[in-house]
Design a protein around this motif. Structure first.
Motif, short mmCIF file in Angstrom:
data_model
loop_
_atom_site.label_atom_id
_atom_site.label_comp_id
_atom_site.label_asym_id
_atom_site.label_seq_id
_atom_site.Cartn_x
_atom_site.Cartn_y
_atom_site.Cartn_z
N LEU A 180 49.20 10.52 57.75
CA LEU A 180 48.64 10.26 56.42
C LEU A 180 47.82 8.98 56.36
O LEU A 180 47.04 8.78 55.42
N LEU A 181 48.01 8.11 57.35
CA LEU A 181 47.42 6.77 57.28
C LEU A 181 45.89 6.76 57.17
O LEU A 181 45.34 5.97 56.38
N PRO A 182 45.16 7.60 57.93
CA PRO A 182 43.69 7.58 57.78
C PRO A 182 43.24 7.85 56.34
O PRO A 182 42.30 7.21 55.85
N ALA A 183 43.91 8.78 55.67
CA ALA A 183 43.53 9.08 54.28
C ALA A 183 43.82 7.89 53.38
O ALA A 183 43.02 7.55 52.49
N VAL A 184 44.96 7.23 53.59
CA VAL A 184 45.31 6.05 52.78
C VAL A 184 44.28 4.94 52.97
O VAL A 184 43.86 4.28 52.01
N GLU A 185 43.86 4.74 54.21
CA GLU A 185 42.86 3.70 54.49
C GLU A 185 41.52 4.03 53.85
O GLU A 185 40.84 3.16 53.29
N GLN A 186 41.12 5.31 53.94
CA GLN A 186 39.85 5.72 53.34
C GLN A 186 39.86 5.58 51.82
O GLN A 186 38.82 5.28 51.21
N LEU A 187 41.02 5.75 51.22
CA LEU A 187 41.13 5.60 49.77
C LEU A 187 41.13 4.15 49.33
O LEU A 187 41.04 3.86 48.14
N GLY A 188 41.26 3.23 50.28
CA GLY A 188 41.15 1.80 49.98
C GLY A 188 42.41 1.14 49.48
O GLY A 188 42.36 0.05 48.92
N PHE A 189 43.58 1.76 49.70
CA PHE A 189 44.84 1.16 49.25
C PHE A 189 45.28 0.05 50.21
O PHE A 189 45.06 0.14 51.43
N ASN A 190 45.92 -0.95 49.64
CA ASN A 190 46.49 -2.03 50.45
C ASN A 190 47.65 -1.48 51.28
O ASN A 190 48.59 -0.89 50.75
N LEU A 191 47.61 -1.69 52.60
CA LEU A 191 48.60 -1.07 53.47
C LEU A 191 49.97 -1.73 53.35
O LEU A 191 51.00 -1.06 53.56
N VAL A 192 50.02 -3.02 53.03
CA VAL A 192 51.32 -3.66 52.81
C VAL A 192 51.98 -3.05 51.57
O VAL A 192 53.18 -2.71 51.59
N TRP A 193 51.21 -2.91 50.51
CA TRP A 193 51.70 -2.28 49.29
C TRP A 193 52.14 -0.84 49.55
O TRP A 193 53.22 -0.42 49.11
N PHE A 194 51.35 -0.10 50.32
CA PHE A 194 51.69 1.28 50.65
C PHE A 194 53.00 1.34 51.45
O PHE A 194 53.84 2.22 51.22
N GLY A 195 53.19 0.40 52.38
CA GLY A 195 54.42 0.37 53.15
C GLY A 195 55.64 0.17 52.28
O GLY A 195 56.69 0.80 52.50
N ILE A 196 55.54 -0.69 51.27
CA ILE A 196 56.67 -0.90 50.36
C ILE A 196 56.92 0.34 49.51
O ILE A 196 58.08 0.71 49.25
N LEU A 197 55.86 1.02 49.09
CA LEU A 197 56.03 2.28 48.34
C LEU A 197 56.79 3.31 49.18
O LEU A 197 57.67 4.00 48.68
N GLN B 115 51.32 -6.17 42.07
CA GLN B 115 51.67 -7.56 42.33
C GLN B 115 53.17 -7.78 42.46
O GLN B 115 53.60 -8.82 42.97
N ILE B 116 53.98 -6.83 42.02
CA ILE B 116 55.42 -6.92 42.26
C ILE B 116 55.67 -7.05 43.76
O ILE B 116 56.54 -7.81 44.19
N ALA B 117 54.89 -6.32 44.55
CA ALA B 117 55.03 -6.39 46.00
C ALA B 117 54.09 -7.40 46.63
O ALA B 117 54.44 -8.03 47.64
N LEU B 118 52.91 -7.58 46.06
CA LEU B 118 51.87 -8.36 46.74
C LEU B 118 51.83 -9.83 46.34
O LEU B 118 51.15 -10.63 46.99
N TRP B 119 52.54 -10.22 45.28
CA TRP B 119 52.46 -11.61 44.82
C TRP B 119 53.01 -12.58 45.86
O TRP B 119 52.35 -13.57 46.19
N LEU B 120 54.20 -12.32 46.39
CA LEU B 120 54.82 -13.26 47.32
C LEU B 120 54.04 -13.38 48.63
O LEU B 120 53.82 -14.52 49.10
N PRO B 121 53.58 -12.28 49.26
CA PRO B 121 52.73 -12.45 50.45
C PRO B 121 51.47 -13.25 50.15
O PRO B 121 51.00 -14.02 50.98
#
Length: 446
Positions: A361-378, A434-440
């Motif tokens: 699924l990763l290529p599609a996630v990257e093409q959609l422009g989602f943050n991969l760190v955020w996606f990993g937490i999801l 930002q719940i996931a991305l604020w601290l990084p």
């Protein structure tokens, strides 16, 4: 007909390989050997003898991945912390401290599971130990079995998310993002879920006091000095050990592997200091570490090879182009991906999902422009939810094994309540990244 099948386009060979892989896993074939066999067979069909060179390269690259050396060290650290008996000590201290409060046992279970999620990271072990510690006391105190089962199983699943999580260590190289970023991103979502669990349990007890009455007088402490001593001895050592290990990683003083090594050594010293370290216990911890590590790391290598063959056949590109061509918003595609991971989490553990499904699924996630760190937490929060989802719900069977007097239907009912809370937490993280991305962002500026 046969010639047309043999000369099939490589992309469609990959689709057949994926379908055969899912069928083999659901039937019950060993995952690692299935992936290696299918990768070699379909790779040879798709692009010939190159598949053997590809297998050698992928296996050697996994063996040289330094980050994965943290996996056995964190596992060893968690097993030694369990043997030291600190979990039981902290549970009893919290329980005695809150003995006059309605729902005290629910709070004790969730607090202890949150602290030790960072120490063990193994869901089965956490649920089993929490069930052994809390269930009898809950039954004697007249607690509701459904809500009790829900708090134990939900608290046990926090080990997937709260760092230093084994799953996040494995997921980092898959997503090609620093494990330190994933650790930092998981802290606030992990504590958010623990807070939501506790709030729900206390609210239910306030609305219906019979669900969690205060402890009987006979079980209340005679001396608060004893309670505070047990609380200090149960909380401070594991919290300090996890704090130093995780803090050194987040602040950049040590790599995850170096911090894992120091954490394992610290757990060894704690077990010795509490006089829980025996030769047989130490040997058992080493054997368990070897078994779990071998299972995970062989599967990492096998899935890496399978994924490389799958990519070489061109199927991920075809699937990505198809998803992008569908007239849907990026977030609708994301919801479809999350639904797929949730459904696969019923029959499968996190290891094959993270190592096999996510790379697809990763290529599609990257093409959609989602943050991969955020996606990993999801993905991590989603897989937590899957652990509580009937009909499979492995957490239910771990708990039933140690508390046979609880009906499986009641355990399922309790788990479903907390699964809804986890879905709410997942939606909050999707709505507010930002719940996931604020601290990084604060720690690393990215």
């Amino acid at each position: 007909m046969i010639d047309a099948f043999i000369n099939l386009q490589p992309e469609f060979i990959g689709v057949i390989m994926l379908a055969v892989m899912l069928f083999a896993i659901f039937v019950g074939f060993p995952i690692s050997f299935t992936l290696i066999f299918l990768g070699m067979s379909f790779g040879f069909w798709g692009f010939g003898q190159l598949v053997f060179y590809l297998m050698t390269f992928q296996f050697s690259s996994v063996m040289l991945e330094q980050t994965l050396a943290a996996v056995p060290l964190f596992i060893f650290m968690g097993i030694l912390m369990e043997q030291a008996g600190l979990m039981e000590r902290l549970f009893n201290a919290v329980l005695l401290t809150l003995s006059r409060v309605r729902g005290a046992l629910y709070v004790a279970v969730l607090l202890v599971s949150t602290v030790f999620a960072a120490a063990t990271g193994i869901v089965g072990a956490s649920v089993t130990i929490l069930g052994i510690m809390a269930a009898k006391t809950m039954n004697r105190s007249g607690y509701d079995p459904k809500l009790a089962a829900g708090t134990i199983t939900a608290g046990g699943t926090l080990g997937i998310l709260i760092p230093p999580s084994i799953m996040l260590v494995v997921m980092g190289p898959i997503l090609e993002v620093p494990v330190t970023d994933l650790f930092a991103a998981a802290i606030i979502p992990g504590f958010l879920l623990a807070f939501l669990y506790t709030l729900y349990a206390l609210l239910r007890c306030r609305l219906n006091p019979d669900l969690g009455p205060p402890l009987p007088e006979a079980m209340r402490p005679k001396s608060m000095r004893y309670v505070w001593k047990e609380f200090f001895l149960g909380l401070v050592p594991p919290a300090a050990l996890v704090g130093f290990a995780l803090g050194s990683i987040l602040l950049g003083f040590a790599t995850p592997t170096e911090a894992a090594g120091m954490g394992a050594f610290g757990a060894f010293l704690l077990a010795a200091a509490y006089k829980k370290l025996t030769w047989l216990g130490f040997k058992d911890a080493l054997i368990k570490t070897l078994e779990i590590s071998a299972l995970i790391l062989i599967l990492v290598a096998a899935s890496n090879f399978f994924g490389a063959v799958f990519s070489r056949l061109g199927t991920p590109t075809m699937l990505t182009n198809y998803l992008l061509s569908v007239d849907m918003s990026p977030y609708m595609v994301l919801f479809m991906i999350m639904a797929l991971i949730f459904l696969l989490g019923w029959p499968l553990e996190w290891v094959p999902i993270v190592l096999i499904i996510i790379p697809i699924l990763l290529p599609a996630v990257e093409q959609l422009g989602f943050n991969l760190v955020w996606f990993g937490i999801l993905v991590a929060v989603n897989l937590q939810t899957a652990w509580l989802s009937p009909p499979v719900a492995l957490s239910a069977y771990f708990l039933k094994g140690v508390v046979p007097e609880w009906d499986l239907k009641d355990i399922y009912t309790g788990m479903m309540q907390f699964m809804v809370i986890q879905l709410i937490g997942l939606l909050l993280i999707i709505a507010f990244p930002q719940i996931a991305l604020w601290l990084p962002g604060v720690l690393y500026g990215n």
